[in-house]
Every structure is written in C-alpha cells, then in structure tokens.
Scaffold this motif. Structure first.
Motif, mmCIF file in Angstrom:
data_model
loop_
_atom_site.group_PDB
_atom_site.id
_atom_site.type_symbol
_atom_site.label_atom_id
_atom_site.label_comp_id
_atom_site.label_asym_id
_atom_site.label_seq_id
_atom_site.Cartn_x
_atom_site.Cartn_y
_atom_site.Cartn_z
ATOM 1 N N THR A 1 1.320 -0.995 -0.027
ATOM 2 C CA THR A 1 0.035 -0.246 0.102
ATOM 3 C C THR A 1 0.657 1.107 -0.092
ATOM 4 O O THR A 1 0.158 2.498 0.194
ATOM 5 N N TRP A 2 2.077 1.233 -0.227
ATOM 6 C CA TRP A 2 2.833 2.780 0.350
ATOM 7 C C TRP A 2 4.734 1.824 -0.282
ATOM 8 O O TRP A 2 4.483 0.794 0.552
ATOM 9 N N ASN A 3 5.540 3.014 -0.525
ATOM 10 C CA ASN A 3 6.379 3.075 -0.433
ATOM 11 C C ASN A 3 7.149 4.076 0.645
ATOM 12 O O ASN A 3 7.044 5.235 -0.235
ATOM 13 N N SER A 4 7.783 3.944 1.487
ATOM 14 C CA SER A 4 8.699 4.619 2.229
ATOM 15 C C SER A 4 10.353 5.094 1.658
ATOM 16 O O SER A 4 10.411 4.574 1.953
ATOM 17 N N ARG A 5 10.405 5.989 0.918
ATOM 18 C CA ARG A 5 12.436 6.168 1.309
ATOM 19 C C ARG A 5 12.577 7.166 2.289
ATOM 20 O O ARG A 5 12.633 8.213 2.445
ATOM 21 N N ARG A 6 13.583 6.595 3.092
ATOM 22 C CA ARG A 6 13.691 6.913 4.496
ATOM 23 C C ARG A 6 15.188 8.303 4.376
ATOM 24 O O ARG A 6 16.110 7.380 4.327
ATOM 25 N N LEU A 7 14.909 8.852 4.311
ATOM 26 C CA LEU A 7 16.070 10.088 3.624
ATOM 27 C C LEU A 7 17.060 10.504 5.110
ATOM 28 O O LEU A 7 18.306 10.658 4.718
ATOM 29 N N LEU A 8 15.943 10.423 6.685
ATOM 30 C CA LEU A 8 17.092 10.668 7.414
ATOM 31 C C LEU A 8 16.178 9.942 8.111
ATOM 32 O O LEU A 8 15.620 10.020 8.807
ATOM 33 N N LEU A 9 17.643 9.451 8.570
ATOM 34 C CA LEU A 9 17.802 8.626 10.216
ATOM 35 C C LEU A 9 17.402 8.620 11.910
ATOM 36 O O LEU A 9 18.672 9.915 11.400
ATOM 37 N N LYS A 10 17.829 8.071 12.361
ATOM 38 C CA LYS A 10 17.432 8.598 14.086
ATOM 39 C C LYS A 10 19.227 8.310 13.988
ATOM 40 O O LYS A 10 19.972 9.193 14.095
ATOM 41 N N LYS A 11 20.021 6.882 13.190
ATOM 42 C CA LYS A 11 21.656 7.020 12.675
ATOM 43 C C LYS A 11 22.353 8.635 12.810
ATOM 44 O O LYS A 11 23.363 8.753 12.737
ATOM 45 N N ASP A 12 21.559 9.669 12.045
ATOM 46 C CA ASP A 12 21.684 11.363 11.658
ATOM 47 C C ASP A 12 22.509 11.722 12.867
ATOM 48 O O ASP A 12 22.547 12.897 12.654
ATOM 49 N N GLY A 13 21.557 11.057 14.115
ATOM 50 C CA GLY A 13 21.452 12.156 15.456
ATOM 51 C C GLY A 13 20.927 13.490 15.454
ATOM 52 O O GLY A 13 20.476 14.972 16.068
ATOM 53 N N ALA A 14 19.594 14.014 14.213
ATOM 54 C CA ALA A 14 18.677 15.495 14.038
ATOM 55 C C ALA A 14 17.642 15.380 15.000
ATOM 56 O O ALA A 14 17.224 15.773 15.437
ATOM 57 N N GLY A 15 17.500 14.028 15.963
ATOM 58 C CA GLY A 15 16.563 14.249 16.213
ATOM 59 C C GLY A 15 15.512 13.804 16.035
ATOM 60 O O GLY A 15 14.016 14.003 16.458
ATOM 61 N N PHE A 16 14.774 13.539 15.090
ATOM 62 C CA PHE A 16 13.619 12.822 13.869
ATOM 63 C C PHE A 16 13.778 12.070 13.021
ATOM 64 O O PHE A 16 15.735 12.482 12.635
ATOM 65 N N LEU B 1 12.932 11.729 8.323
ATOM 66 C CA LEU B 1 11.479 12.417 7.176
ATOM 67 C C LEU B 1 12.333 11.326 6.098
ATOM 68 O O LEU B 1 13.309 10.887 5.237
ATOM 69 N N HIS B 2 10.641 10.903 5.621
ATOM 70 C CA HIS B 2 10.085 10.284 4.562
ATOM 71 C C HIS B 2 10.266 10.188 3.479
ATOM 72 O O HIS B 2 9.312 11.666 3.605
ATOM 73 N N ASP B 3 10.150 10.480 2.137
ATOM 74 C CA ASP B 3 9.530 10.802 1.023
ATOM 75 C C ASP B 3 8.315 9.572 0.608
ATOM 76 O O ASP B 3 9.079 8.460 0.143
ATOM 77 N N THR B 4 7.125 9.329 0.897
ATOM 78 C CA THR B 4 6.604 8.614 1.069
ATOM 79 C C THR B 4 4.963 8.751 -0.551
ATOM 80 O O THR B 4 4.511 9.655 -0.532
ATOM 81 N N LEU B 5 5.300 7.539 -0.982
ATOM 82 C CA LEU B 5 4.136 7.423 -2.314
ATOM 83 C C LEU B 5 2.809 5.634 -1.206
ATOM 84 O O LEU B 5 3.257 5.166 -0.776
ATOM 85 N N ILE B 6 1.627 6.622 -1.392
ATOM 86 C CA ILE B 6 0.421 6.062 -0.796
ATOM 87 C C ILE B 6 0.193 5.301 -2.695
ATOM 88 O O ILE B 6 -0.093 6.384 -3.064
ATOM 89 N N LYS B 7 -0.183 4.958 -2.601
ATOM 90 C CA LYS B 7 0.004 3.754 -3.052
ATOM 91 C C LYS B 7 -2.211 4.112 -4.240
ATOM 92 O O LYS B 7 -2.703 3.573 -2.832
ATOM 93 N N ALA B 8 -2.426 4.673 -5.519
ATOM 94 C CA ALA B 8 -3.999 4.850 -5.562
ATOM 95 C C ALA B 8 -4.740 3.395 -5.305
ATOM 96 O O ALA B 8 -4.257 2.508 -6.112
ATOM 97 N N GLY B 9 -5.789 3.421 -5.015
ATOM 98 C CA GLY B 9 -6.535 2.704 -4.531
ATOM 99 C C GLY B 9 -6.601 1.877 -3.315
ATOM 100 O O GLY B 9 -7.072 0.830 -3.169
ATOM 101 N N THR B 10 -5.757 2.367 -2.482
ATOM 102 C CA THR B 10 -5.308 1.533 -1.166
ATOM 103 C C THR B 10 -6.138 1.747 0.045
ATOM 104 O O THR B 10 -6.211 3.164 0.059
#
Length: 128
Positions: A20-35, A37-46
């Motif tokens: 139902t979705w595709n999440s491209r995780r750009l910024l992660l816990k290991k980066d130490g920013a405290g949050f 950030l994801h670029d996510t695609l929600i699939k049509a009809g889901t």
C-alpha cells in the motif's frame, strides 16, 4: 551538514516498499537530528490501517488525493496537495489513497530506516 539525494536512497534497504505504500527514508535516527524524514508514496486505490502509538508523525501532501479516517470517531479528512496532518494524539486511523499520493513525513522519535507496520499498524521502537 547532511546532504542527500532521493536517487541515493531508491533501491536500498531504506527504500521500504509494501502493498500500500513505498517509503524512502532520507533522514534517520543514526543521523542524530532528533527526527526522521521520509518521502512516501501512497499507492492509488489502497487503504492502510495505521496506529503510531510509539511515534508522532507529521505528514504534508505534495501530490495526489486521498483521505484519512480517525478510527473510533468516523471523522474523515480529505487530503490533497497542501494538506498537513499531525498524529500528535497517536490516533489510530485509516489512510486511503484515491490516487497515488506523495507525502513528506516526519517522525519523532526518529525511525531507523527499515520499519514496517506490525499487526497493530504500529512501528516498533528500534534501538539501532
């Protein structure tokens, strides 16, 4: 400073694709920013049942149309480009993609990069 391109994430372990979705995780816990950030695609009809009981998620729609329904309330909010919603009350919800939606998502605490929803629709808290 951290500088990344989406093209560097696509096809890696941080490009998580489900039915139902595709999440491209750009910024992660290991980066130490405290949050994270994801670029996510929600699939049509889901429709996806989600409950972020361990996270607060902010979502900004930049493409497509759909809706979010708060489970137990029955309240339905339309989603289209320019819509922001924040699950600051850990609301259990249904996310529906009428067309393919592209969302910018921020999670606190940050995700590690490989999370998928469990049977409750939740991301676990991960240590790595």
């Amino acid at each position: 400073m951290i500088v990344r391109q989406l093209s560097e994430i696509v096809g890696t372990e941080h490009d998580v694709d489900t039915d139902t979705w595709n999440s491209r995780r750009l910024l992660l816990k290991k980066d130490g920013a405290g949050f994270s950030l994801h670029d996510t695609l929600i699939k049509a009809g889901t429709e996806t049942e989600i409950w972020y009981k361990n996270h607060i998620e902010a979502v900004y729609c930049i493409e497509g149309e759909g809706e979010i329904e708060v489970i137990g309330e029955g309240t339905v909010y339309p989603i289209r480009p320019g819509t922001l919603y924040v699950l600051n009350g850990h609301e259990k919800h249904l996310l529906r993609g009428k067309s393919r939606m592209r969302m910018v998502c921020v999670f606190n605490p940050p995700c590690t990069g490989t999370e998928v929803h469990d049977a409750e629709g939740t991301y676990p808290i991960m240590d790595n």
